[in-house]
Design a protein around this motif. Sequence first.
Motif, PDB file in Angstrom:
ATOM      1  N   MET A   1      17.931 -29.575 -21.423  1.00 49.05           N
ATOM      2  CA  MET A   1      18.014 -29.803 -22.825  1.00 49.05           C
ATOM      3  C   MET A   1      16.694 -30.170 -23.257  1.00 49.05           C
ATOM      4  O   MET A   1      16.151 -31.362 -22.833  1.00 49.05           O
ATOM      5  N   GLU A   2      16.128 -29.889 -24.425  1.00 48.67           N
ATOM      6  CA  GLU A   2      14.810 -30.172 -25.125  1.00 48.67           C
ATOM      7  C   GLU A   2      15.171 -31.154 -26.073  1.00 48.67           C
ATOM      8  O   GLU A   2      15.599 -30.912 -27.037  1.00 48.67           O
ATOM      9  N   GLN A   3      14.396 -32.278 -26.148  1.00 47.96           N
ATOM     10  CA  GLN A   3      14.310 -33.137 -27.103  1.00 47.96           C
ATOM     11  C   GLN A   3      12.758 -33.568 -27.723  1.00 47.96           C
ATOM     12  O   GLN A   3      11.920 -33.809 -26.737  1.00 47.96           O
ATOM     13  N   ILE A   4      12.507 -33.475 -28.855  1.00 47.09           N
ATOM     14  CA  ILE A   4      11.207 -33.643 -29.218  1.00 47.09           C
ATOM     15  C   ILE A   4      10.940 -34.968 -29.879  1.00 47.09           C
ATOM     16  O   ILE A   4      11.805 -35.405 -30.867  1.00 47.09           O
ATOM     17  N   LEU A   5      10.290 -35.847 -29.353  1.00 46.41           N
ATOM     18  CA  LEU A   5      10.248 -37.266 -29.858  1.00 46.41           C
ATOM     19  C   LEU A   5       8.824 -37.579 -30.576  1.00 46.41           C
ATOM     20  O   LEU A   5       7.752 -37.365 -29.775  1.00 46.41           O
ATOM     21  N   LYS A   6       8.635 -37.613 -31.868  1.00 47.00           N
ATOM     22  CA  LYS A   6       7.372 -37.529 -32.383  1.00 47.00           C
ATOM     23  C   LYS A   6       6.612 -38.974 -32.483  1.00 47.00           C
ATOM     24  O   LYS A   6       7.239 -40.091 -32.368  1.00 47.00           O
ATOM     25  N   ASP A   7       5.351 -38.890 -32.200  1.00 49.16           N
ATOM     26  CA  ASP A   7       4.432 -39.922 -32.414  1.00 49.16           C
ATOM     27  C   ASP A   7       4.682 -41.067 -31.587  1.00 49.16           C
ATOM     28  O   ASP A   7       4.776 -42.204 -31.909  1.00 49.16           O
ATOM     29  N   LEU A   8       5.036 -40.897 -30.269  1.00 49.86           N
ATOM     30  CA  LEU A   8       5.160 -41.905 -29.340  1.00 49.86           C
ATOM     31  C   LEU A   8       3.986 -42.570 -28.749  1.00 49.86           C
ATOM     32  O   LEU A   8       2.860 -41.731 -28.814  1.00 49.86           O
ATOM     33  N   GLU A   9       3.568 -43.781 -28.795  1.00 50.96           N
ATOM     34  CA  GLU A   9       2.315 -44.469 -28.353  1.00 50.96           C
ATOM     35  C   GLU A   9       2.203 -44.520 -26.716  1.00 50.96           C
ATOM     36  O   GLU A   9       3.190 -45.001 -26.121  1.00 50.96           O
ATOM     37  N   CYS A  10       1.024 -44.118 -26.208  1.00 51.45           N
ATOM     38  CA  CYS A  10       0.896 -44.229 -24.742  1.00 51.45           C
ATOM     39  C   CYS A  10       0.677 -45.646 -24.549  1.00 51.45           C
ATOM     40  O   CYS A  10      -0.521 -46.113 -25.168  1.00 51.45           O
ATOM     41  N   VAL A  11       1.203 -46.602 -23.927  1.00 52.87           N
ATOM     42  CA  VAL A  11       1.105 -48.008 -23.658  1.00 52.87           C
ATOM     43  C   VAL A  11       0.457 -48.323 -22.322  1.00 52.87           C
ATOM     44  O   VAL A  11       0.090 -49.411 -21.913  1.00 52.87           O
ATOM     45  N   GLN A  12       0.616 -47.118 -21.383  1.00 47.21           N
ATOM     46  CA  GLN A  12       0.096 -47.509 -19.834  1.00 47.21           C
ATOM     47  C   GLN A  12      -0.280 -46.235 -19.061  1.00 47.21           C
ATOM     48  O   GLN A  12       0.540 -45.257 -19.309  1.00 47.21           O
ATOM     49  N   VAL A  13      -1.443 -46.469 -18.328  1.00 47.67           N
ATOM     50  CA  VAL A  13      -1.399 -45.375 -17.380  1.00 47.67           C
ATOM     51  C   VAL A  13      -1.617 -45.790 -15.955  1.00 47.67           C
ATOM     52  O   VAL A  13      -2.601 -46.878 -15.825  1.00 47.67           O
ATOM     53  N   GLU A  14      -0.975 -44.894 -14.925  1.00 48.64           N
ATOM     54  CA  GLU A  14      -1.115 -45.753 -13.773  1.00 48.64           C
ATOM     55  C   GLU A  14      -1.455 -44.495 -13.006  1.00 48.64           C
ATOM     56  O   GLU A  14      -1.364 -43.533 -13.269  1.00 48.64           O
ATOM     57  N   SER A  15      -2.145 -44.829 -11.587  1.00 51.34           N
ATOM     58  CA  SER A  15      -2.393 -43.934 -10.839  1.00 51.34           C
ATOM     59  C   SER A  15      -1.404 -44.119  -9.511  1.00 51.34           C
ATOM     60  O   SER A  15      -0.925 -45.032  -9.220  1.00 51.34           O
ATOM     61  N   SER A  16      -1.229 -42.802  -8.665  1.00 55.34           N
ATOM     62  CA  SER A  16      -0.471 -42.797  -7.560  1.00 55.34           C
ATOM     63  C   SER A  16      -0.819 -41.995  -6.498  1.00 55.34           C
ATOM     64  O   SER A  16      -1.712 -40.937  -7.010  1.00 55.34           O
ATOM     65  N   ASP A  17      -0.384 -41.579  -5.377  1.00 54.56           N
ATOM     66  CA  ASP A  17      -0.550 -40.663  -4.271  1.00 54.56           C
ATOM     67  C   ASP A  17      -2.031 -40.484  -4.189  1.00 54.56           C
ATOM     68  O   ASP A  17      -2.898 -39.571  -4.414  1.00 54.56           O
ATOM     69  N   ASN A  18      -2.700 -41.829  -3.800  1.00 58.10           N
ATOM     70  CA  ASN A  18      -4.233 -41.835  -3.423  1.00 58.10           C
ATOM     71  C   ASN A  18      -5.016 -41.288  -4.800  1.00 58.10           C
ATOM     72  O   ASN A  18      -5.995 -40.872  -4.518  1.00 58.10           O
ATOM     73  N   HIS A 128      11.337  -9.163 -16.598  1.00 57.86           N
ATOM     74  CA  HIS A 128      11.925 -10.241 -16.499  1.00 57.86           C
ATOM     75  C   HIS A 128      13.227 -10.441 -17.558  1.00 57.86           C
ATOM     76  O   HIS A 128      13.186 -10.199 -18.520  1.00 57.86           O
ATOM     77  N   LEU A 129      14.520 -10.556 -16.606  1.00 56.11           N
ATOM     78  CA  LEU A 129      15.777 -10.671 -17.314  1.00 56.11           C
ATOM     79  C   LEU A 129      16.325 -12.056 -17.282  1.00 56.11           C
ATOM     80  O   LEU A 129      16.672 -12.471 -16.423  1.00 56.11           O
ATOM     81  N   ARG A 130      16.878 -12.453 -18.788  1.00 54.47           N
ATOM     82  CA  ARG A 130      17.201 -13.698 -18.664  1.00 54.47           C
ATOM     83  C   ARG A 130      18.573 -13.742 -19.260  1.00 54.47           C
ATOM     84  O   ARG A 130      18.876 -12.783 -19.822  1.00 54.47           O
ATOM     85  N   TYR A 131      19.282 -14.869 -18.640  1.00 57.14           N
ATOM     86  CA  TYR A 131      20.805 -14.951 -19.102  1.00 57.14           C
ATOM     87  C   TYR A 131      21.130 -16.275 -18.653  1.00 57.14           C
ATOM     88  O   TYR A 131      20.488 -16.971 -18.306  1.00 57.14           O
ATOM     89  N   GLU A 132      22.421 -16.643 -19.252  1.00 52.16           N
ATOM     90  CA  GLU A 132      22.853 -18.136 -19.026  1.00 52.16           C
ATOM     91  C   GLU A 132      23.919 -18.223 -18.268  1.00 52.16           C
ATOM     92  O   GLU A 132      24.930 -17.320 -18.219  1.00 52.16           O
ATOM     93  N   ILE A 133      24.053 -19.148 -17.395  1.00 46.91           N
ATOM     94  CA  ILE A 133      25.255 -19.307 -16.329  1.00 46.91           C
ATOM     95  C   ILE A 133      25.363 -20.986 -16.649  1.00 46.91           C
ATOM     96  O   ILE A 133      24.386 -21.839 -16.243  1.00 46.91           O
ATOM     97  N   GLY A 134      26.486 -21.392 -17.105  1.00 49.96           N
ATOM     98  CA  GLY A 134      26.657 -22.652 -17.176  1.00 49.96           C
ATOM     99  C   GLY A 134      26.022 -23.444 -18.069  1.00 49.96           C
ATOM    100  O   GLY A 134      25.665 -24.775 -18.105  1.00 49.96           O
ATOM    101  N   GLY A 135      25.576 -22.863 -19.215  1.00 52.92           N
ATOM    102  CA  GLY A 135      24.804 -23.297 -20.258  1.00 52.92           C
ATOM    103  C   GLY A 135      23.323 -23.479 -19.804  1.00 52.92           C
ATOM    104  O   GLY A 135      22.481 -23.977 -20.693  1.00 52.92           O
ATOM    105  N   GLN A 136      22.775 -22.947 -18.915  1.00 53.08           N
ATOM    106  CA  GLN A 136      21.527 -23.264 -18.292  1.00 53.08           C
ATOM    107  C   GLN A 136      20.936 -21.550 -18.326  1.00 53.08           C
ATOM    108  O   GLN A 136      21.583 -20.801 -17.815  1.00 53.08           O
TER     109      GLN A 136
END
Length: 209
Positions: A1-18, A128-136
Amino acid sequence: MEQILKDLECVQVESSDNGQKKILTFYSEELGEIREVQYNRQKYDQQTNKYVDDVEKAESVEKMIADELGLTFDTLDQAVGMKKDVYSYDSFNSLHQVDQVQKFTKEMVGEIFQTELKEVRVDDFGIHLRYEIGGQTYESKMMHGKYLENMKKWMKDPQKKAKVYKRFEEKFYVPVEKADTLIGHPIMVECKCAFGSAYYGDIKKFPKK
């Protein structure tokens, strides 16, 4: 399910996996919640179950960052303070809308699902043929292009295309040119497995009219 959250502020940036992955944390004051957006320059290798270096993936991520934030992977720290719309999905977040298609699993092999076609898309390399199974949303493909690993690109194969188009018409009783007339048509899909680990949906041949 998609939800669009408007104008969220980036408060932190982290690094991982070297340093190969950057995690941006966006905060919603209205909801009192955070959403993490990840940029990973490495590609997941299913055989080794590890992330490995991949030039094409790294270039794709760099372009995505430039398009979405006007930055580079190495300057993502400068994203702190930026406000962006965040697309939130069930298991991940993104700064762009993602075309989601569910994958068949081992547990589904042998099951037959009754549903209907929701979308039929024809491009230069397949159908490409698309269809839904269990709402997905799930997708079955009839590919005629070939991906050349050494060139890192899809190539057209006109002879295979002719065979796939013929097989499509034999299965659905309409030519590919009229594929959109199949939208809404009831179908039966069986989950199968190829090569021991590739799970896919086989749409059953339509009964004769």
